[in-house]
Structures are given as C-alpha cells and as structure tokens.
Design a protein around this motif. Structure first.
Motif, short mmCIF file in Angstrom:
data_model
loop_
_atom_site.label_atom_id
_atom_site.label_comp_id
_atom_site.label_asym_id
_atom_site.label_seq_id
_atom_site.Cartn_x
_atom_site.Cartn_y
_atom_site.Cartn_z
N MET A 1 0.89 -1.19 -0.04
CA MET A 1 0.17 0.00 0.02
C MET A 1 1.09 0.96 0.00
O MET A 1 2.04 1.55 0.72
N TYR A 2 0.54 2.12 -0.90
CA TYR A 2 1.13 3.53 -0.67
C TYR A 2 1.33 4.23 0.58
O TYR A 2 0.33 4.28 1.14
N PRO A 3 2.40 4.86 0.97
CA PRO A 3 2.65 5.07 2.20
C PRO A 3 1.63 6.45 2.79
O PRO A 3 1.36 6.54 3.70
N GLY A 4 1.35 7.02 1.64
CA GLY A 4 0.51 8.25 1.71
C GLY A 4 -1.10 8.17 1.57
O GLY A 4 -1.70 8.96 1.80
N ALA A 5 -1.25 6.67 1.52
CA ALA A 5 -2.85 6.50 1.54
C ALA A 5 -3.68 6.69 2.69
O ALA A 5 -3.20 6.54 3.78
N ASN A 6 -4.82 7.03 2.64
CA ASN A 6 -5.71 7.11 3.74
C ASN A 6 -4.96 8.14 4.79
O ASN A 6 -4.98 8.07 5.88
N LEU A 7 -4.66 9.32 4.25
CA LEU A 7 -4.00 10.25 5.01
C LEU A 7 -4.42 11.64 4.93
O LEU A 7 -4.92 12.27 3.93
N PHE A 8 -4.75 12.48 6.15
CA PHE A 8 -4.93 13.90 6.18
C PHE A 8 -3.62 14.73 5.78
O PHE A 8 -2.52 14.28 6.25
N THR A 9 -3.60 15.36 4.90
CA THR A 9 -2.37 16.16 4.33
C THR A 9 -2.62 17.67 4.14
O THR A 9 -3.80 18.22 3.97
N ARG A 10 -1.75 18.81 4.44
CA ARG A 10 -2.12 20.11 4.05
C ARG A 10 -1.88 20.38 2.67
O ARG A 10 -1.39 19.74 1.83
N ALA A 11 -2.89 21.25 2.07
CA ALA A 11 -3.04 21.44 0.78
C ALA A 11 -3.23 22.82 0.39
O ALA A 11 -3.71 23.55 0.99
N ARG A 12 -2.82 23.34 -0.55
CA ARG A 12 -2.72 24.69 -1.01
C ARG A 12 -3.76 24.89 -2.39
O ARG A 12 -3.50 24.02 -3.32
N LEU A 13 -4.83 25.71 -2.29
CA LEU A 13 -5.77 25.71 -3.18
C LEU A 13 -5.25 26.55 -4.57
O LEU A 13 -4.37 27.57 -4.51
N MET A 14 -5.56 25.97 -5.87
CA MET A 14 -4.93 26.36 -6.97
C MET A 14 -6.01 27.04 -7.88
O MET A 14 -5.77 28.00 -8.53
N GLU A 15 -7.03 26.46 -7.83
CA GLU A 15 -8.17 26.76 -8.66
C GLU A 15 -9.36 26.31 -7.85
O GLU A 15 -9.53 25.42 -7.16
N PHE A 16 -10.65 26.82 -8.20
CA PHE A 16 -11.81 26.89 -7.47
C PHE A 16 -13.11 26.92 -8.50
O PHE A 16 -13.17 27.92 -9.17
N ASP A 17 -13.95 25.81 -8.39
CA ASP A 17 -14.99 25.96 -9.10
C ASP A 17 -16.44 25.93 -8.15
O ASP A 17 -16.75 24.92 -7.41
N ASP A 18 -17.21 27.14 -8.25
CA ASP A 18 -18.34 27.05 -7.17
C ASP A 18 -19.82 27.03 -8.00
O ASP A 18 -20.50 27.36 -7.29
N ALA A 19 -19.61 26.62 -9.39
CA ALA A 19 -20.75 26.74 -10.07
C ALA A 19 -21.86 25.46 -9.95
O ALA A 19 -22.68 25.75 -10.43
N GLY A 20 -21.21 24.22 -9.72
CA GLY A 20 -21.88 23.13 -9.86
C GLY A 20 -22.64 22.81 -8.45
O GLY A 20 -22.60 23.51 -7.55
N GLU A 21 -23.17 21.61 -8.40
CA GLU A 21 -23.95 21.18 -7.27
C GLU A 21 -22.92 20.91 -6.25
O GLU A 21 -23.59 21.26 -5.14
N PRO A 51 -10.37 32.05 -1.64
CA PRO A 51 -9.43 32.51 -2.63
C PRO A 51 -8.22 31.65 -2.80
O PRO A 51 -7.75 30.74 -2.06
N VAL A 52 -7.58 31.76 -4.26
CA VAL A 52 -6.34 31.09 -4.53
C VAL A 52 -5.37 31.27 -3.43
O VAL A 52 -5.45 32.33 -2.95
N ASP A 53 -4.65 30.18 -3.10
CA ASP A 53 -3.42 30.32 -2.34
C ASP A 53 -4.07 29.99 -0.58
O ASP A 53 -3.17 30.17 0.08
N SER A 54 -5.37 29.89 -0.44
CA SER A 54 -5.67 29.12 0.82
C SER A 54 -5.19 27.81 1.19
O SER A 54 -4.83 27.25 0.27
N VAL A 55 -5.26 27.85 2.42
CA VAL A 55 -4.42 26.76 3.02
C VAL A 55 -5.55 25.66 3.54
O VAL A 55 -6.33 26.29 4.59
N GLY A 56 -5.48 24.57 3.37
CA GLY A 56 -6.53 23.74 4.21
C GLY A 56 -6.00 22.10 4.47
O GLY A 56 -4.96 22.09 4.10
N LEU A 57 -7.09 21.27 4.61
CA LEU A 57 -6.77 19.92 4.75
C LEU A 57 -7.37 19.09 3.62
O LEU A 57 -8.35 19.23 3.13
#
Length: 163
Positions: A1-21, A51-57
């Motif tokens: 199994m990949y060592p990063g599977a089923n893992l919470f990680t920090r991520a940085r937003l690059m693009e966002f789509d708020d138009a769909g369901e 906004p772009v560059d926001s940080v989350g999980l």
C-alpha cells in the motif's frame, strides 16, 4: 500500500469551481502532487468561496487520486476570538462577529445592504421600525411624512412629532 494512502495532508488551493452542485477544486499537496476536481465539504448553512492560495486539509482516499477537501482559510481570518465566539468573514475585511460581548457587523469598504419587509431595532433607546408605512421611533412617525403641532413661523421650537 502507498505510504500516503488514507492520510490527512495540508494542501494549497490552486483553482476553485463554485458553479456546480458540489464545489470542486484543484490543490497542490505533497511536493509535485496536484489533485483536480476534489470535492470540498462544507457545513450546512455556511458557504464560502476560498481564494487561490488558501490553505486547508485534504483527505487522501486510498492509493488513487481520490480526495476530499476540508476547511481552507486565508491569513486575513479574524484572530483572538474569545472562547465560544464565532466569526463569518471574507478576504476583504467584511466580518460578522458573535462573541460574549455582543454582535458586530463590519463592512469597512462596501455598502451594507439589508433587505427585509420591515426593519426593527430594539435597545435602551426604545424601538425604531422602518417599513412601507414609514419610519417610527417608539410608535411615533419620524419619517418624511411626520407632522408637528405647535408650529409658529419663525425661529421658535416645535412640539415633538405627532403620534
């Protein structure tokens, strides 16, 4: 199994789509990793568009590129809220704070628009109500159509507004 599977990680937003369901986004995760069309989960009754560059999980699901995103905030979030306090905010400084000392609404650079059939304000000053019928303070018309008694032409004072 990949060592990063089923893992919470920090991520940085690059693009966002708020138009769909569902909101979907493109994130940058581990060095060199990019995740696309990631479903961003939100709580009921609150919606935001980070906004772009926001940080989350991001929760990685298994060895594939499946993931879910949670949160995402910017460096401009309100700070030092007291325990139990809540703030709704955007990246432009508009803030609704609900804390133990009261409720405040700040819109420093934009008009504050409230749409309602009737506006009613209650406090130590009494009641102010605005509706199609006029503007009233403690039941007395103080709007554009109010009248006064005891009017004498010249520099004299008038009686308070008529009821």
């Amino acid at each position: 199994m990949y060592p990063g599977a089923n893992l919470f990680t920090r991520a940085r937003l690059m693009e966002f789509d708020d138009a769909g369901e569902y909101q979907t986004a493109k994130f940058r995760g581990f060095a060199g990793e990019t995740f696309t069309r990631v479903h961003r989960m939100q709580a009921h009754g609150i919606s935001s568009h980070p906004p772009v560059d926001s940080v989350g999980l991001m929760l990685r699901l298994g060895e594939s590129d499946r993931a879910l995103a949670f949160g995402f905030e910017t460096s401009g979030r309100p700070r030092n809220l007291p325990s139990g306090g809540t703030a709704l905010y955007d990246q432009h400084g508009n803030v609704l704070k609900m804390v133990n000392t009261g409720v405040s609404l700040e819109a420093p650079d934009v008009p504050l628009v409230i749409k309602a059939k009737t506006l009613r304000f209650e406090g130590d000053y009494g009641v102010i109500e605005a509706s199609a019928a006029g503007i009233f303070h403690n039941g007395k018309n103080i709007g554009a159509t109010h009248t006064h008694g005891g009017i004498t032409r010249g520099g004299s004072d008038t009686d308070p507004p008529n009821g």
